[in-house]
Design an enzyme around this catalytic site. Structure first.
Site, PDB file in Angstrom:
ATOM      1  N   ASN A   1      -4.788  -3.350   1.887  1.00  0.00           N
ATOM      2  CA  ASN A   1      -3.385  -2.936   1.732  1.00  0.00           C
ATOM      3  C   ASN A   1      -3.319  -1.637   0.938  1.00  0.00           C
ATOM      4  O   ASN A   1      -4.067  -1.436  -0.023  1.00  0.00           O
ATOM      5  CB  ASN A   1      -2.520  -4.044   1.119  1.00  0.00           C
ATOM      6  CG  ASN A   1      -3.031  -4.581  -0.209  1.00  0.00           C
ATOM      7  OD1 ASN A   1      -4.224  -4.552  -0.479  1.00  0.00           O
ATOM      8  ND2 ASN A   1      -2.134  -5.072  -1.036  1.00  0.00           N
TER       9      ASN A   1
ATOM     10  N   CYS B   1       3.131  -7.236  10.601  1.00  0.00           N
ATOM     11  CA  CYS B   1       1.754  -7.231  11.104  1.00  0.00           C
ATOM     12  C   CYS B   1       1.650  -8.042  12.395  1.00  0.00           C
ATOM     13  O   CYS B   1       0.919  -7.674  13.306  1.00  0.00           O
ATOM     14  CB  CYS B   1       0.786  -7.785  10.059  1.00  0.00           C
ATOM     15  SG  CYS B   1       0.544  -6.631   8.693  1.00  0.00           S
TER      16      CYS B   1
ATOM     17  N   CYS C   1       0.126  -2.968   5.178  1.00  0.00           N
ATOM     18  CA  CYS C   1      -0.711  -4.153   4.945  1.00  0.00           C
ATOM     19  C   CYS C   1      -2.135  -3.928   5.456  1.00  0.00           C
ATOM     20  O   CYS C   1      -2.378  -3.088   6.334  1.00  0.00           O
ATOM     21  CB  CYS C   1      -0.148  -5.368   5.682  1.00  0.00           C
ATOM     22  SG  CYS C   1       1.426  -5.953   5.055  1.00  0.00           S
TER      23      CYS C   1
ATOM     24  N   CYS D   1       1.977 -10.949   7.694  1.00  0.00           N
ATOM     25  CA  CYS D   1       3.443 -10.863   7.588  1.00  0.00           C
ATOM     26  C   CYS D   1       4.036 -10.595   8.974  1.00  0.00           C
ATOM     27  O   CYS D   1       3.323 -10.324   9.949  1.00  0.00           O
ATOM     28  CB  CYS D   1       3.822  -9.747   6.610  1.00  0.00           C
ATOM     29  SG  CYS D   1       3.692  -8.087   7.308  1.00  0.00           S
TER      30      CYS D   1
ATOM     31  N   GLU E   1      -3.990  -5.727   7.409  1.00  0.00           N
ATOM     32  CA  GLU E   1      -4.187  -5.974   8.846  1.00  0.00           C
ATOM     33  C   GLU E   1      -3.837  -4.736   9.665  1.00  0.00           C
ATOM     34  O   GLU E   1      -4.534  -4.361  10.602  1.00  0.00           O
ATOM     35  CB  GLU E   1      -3.293  -7.127   9.333  1.00  0.00           C
ATOM     36  CG  GLU E   1      -3.562  -8.458   8.679  1.00  0.00           C
ATOM     37  CD  GLU E   1      -2.703  -8.696   7.437  1.00  0.00           C
ATOM     38  OE1 GLU E   1      -2.582  -7.764   6.616  1.00  0.00           O
ATOM     39  OE2 GLU E   1      -2.187  -9.809   7.293  1.00  0.00           O
TER      40      GLU E   1
ATOM     41  N   GLU F   1      -0.486   0.470  -0.895  1.00  0.00           N
ATOM     42  CA  GLU F   1       0.912   0.443  -1.324  1.00  0.00           C
ATOM     43  C   GLU F   1       1.432   1.851  -1.599  1.00  0.00           C
ATOM     44  O   GLU F   1       0.660   2.815  -1.628  1.00  0.00           O
ATOM     45  CB  GLU F   1       1.046  -0.458  -2.562  1.00  0.00           C
ATOM     46  CG  GLU F   1       0.659  -1.892  -2.222  1.00  0.00           C
ATOM     47  CD  GLU F   1       0.938  -2.889  -3.329  1.00  0.00           C
ATOM     48  OE1 GLU F   1       1.140  -2.473  -4.493  1.00  0.00           O
ATOM     49  OE2 GLU F   1       0.952  -4.097  -3.010  1.00  0.00           O
TER      50      GLU F   1
HETATM   51  N1  THU Z   1       0.029  -7.843   2.333  1.00  0.00           N
HETATM   52  C1  THU Z   1      -0.984  -7.598   3.207  1.00  0.00           C
HETATM   53  O1  THU Z   1      -1.755  -6.634   3.066  1.00  0.00           O
HETATM   54  N2  THU Z   1      -1.132  -8.439   4.243  1.00  0.00           N
HETATM   55  C2  THU Z   1      -0.375  -9.556   4.455  1.00  0.00           C
HETATM   56  O2  THU Z   1      -0.547 -10.218   5.468  1.00  0.00           O
HETATM   57  C3  THU Z   1       0.652  -9.949   3.491  1.00  0.00           C
HETATM   58  C4  THU Z   1       0.980  -8.926   2.461  1.00  0.00           C
HETATM   59  C5  THU Z   1       0.181  -6.942   1.182  1.00  0.00           C
HETATM   60  C6  THU Z   1       1.405  -6.073   1.199  1.00  0.00           C
HETATM   61  C7  THU Z   1       1.583  -5.797  -0.275  1.00  0.00           C
HETATM   62  O3  THU Z   1       0.728  -4.708  -0.632  1.00  0.00           O
HETATM   63  C8  THU Z   1       1.075  -7.036  -0.969  1.00  0.00           C
HETATM   64  O4  THU Z   1       0.276  -7.702  -0.006  1.00  0.00           O
HETATM   65  C9  THU Z   1       2.158  -7.976  -1.458  1.00  0.00           C
HETATM   66  O5  THU Z   1       3.072  -8.249  -0.444  1.00  0.00           O
END
Ligand code: THU
Length: 141
Positions: free
Chosen positions: A51, A98, A62, A95, A64, A53
């Site tokens: 991820n 994704c 994210c 999520c 994925e 941010e």
């Molecule tokens: N996140 C992911 O990378 N993948 C997921 O399937 C769920 C959420 C990340 C997004 C954000 O940086 C952190 O997790 C909290 O939501």
């Protein structure tokens, strides 16, 4: 926390290891949650992601989607397996956004949600996104 491979089926260990390694590059100063992902494409190639941010929050991508975008940018557009790893219990599933991106490139995809303790849950993509809107609705593929 060190990851545990014991409960991960041998066939999935390269995917799991790649996701665990990619997770270490997570850029997550806002949530503090490190997420790693690894995908397999139809030719057997593996791609990792973490991820990434953003201070705008909305610009966050994210793990994925990072892995899938890396694959597509290398010309691999058929995703057969997606593995996600976090240190959370229970493991985090992809999520909604994704899932929509997976739907674009899924080739009967299998989804593995895992954590660093080696917990793993496997399902078909259709189980977590039934009746998805896909390229076929626009007459593509
Ligand atoms: N996140 C992911 O990378 N993948 C997921 O399937 C769920 C959420 C990340 C997004 C954000 O940086 C952190 O997790 C909290 O939501």
């Amino acid at each position: 926390m060190k990851s545990s491979l014991k409960s991960i089926p041998a066939r999935l260990r390269p995917l799991y290891r790649l996701a665990v390694k990619s997770r270490l590059n997570s850029y997550s100063p806002y949530s503090g949650h490190r997420v790693g992902a690894a995908i397999r494409t139809s030719d057997g190639s593996l791609f990792g992601g973490c991820n990434v941010e953003n201070s705008s929050y909305g610009g966050t991508v994210c793990a994925e989607r990072v892995a899938i975008q890396k694959a597509v940018s290398e010309g691999k557009t058929r995703v057969t397996e997606v593995l996600v790893v976090t240190d959370a219990t229970p493991p985090w599933p992809p999520c909604g956004m994704c899932r929509q991106v997976i739907a674009e490139f899924a080739e009967n995809a299998v989804i593995h949600t895992t954590n660093l303790k080696g917990m793993i849950e496997t399902c078909r993509f259709e189980d977590i996104m039934p009746r998805a809107f896909t390229p076929s609705h626009l007459g593509k593929k």
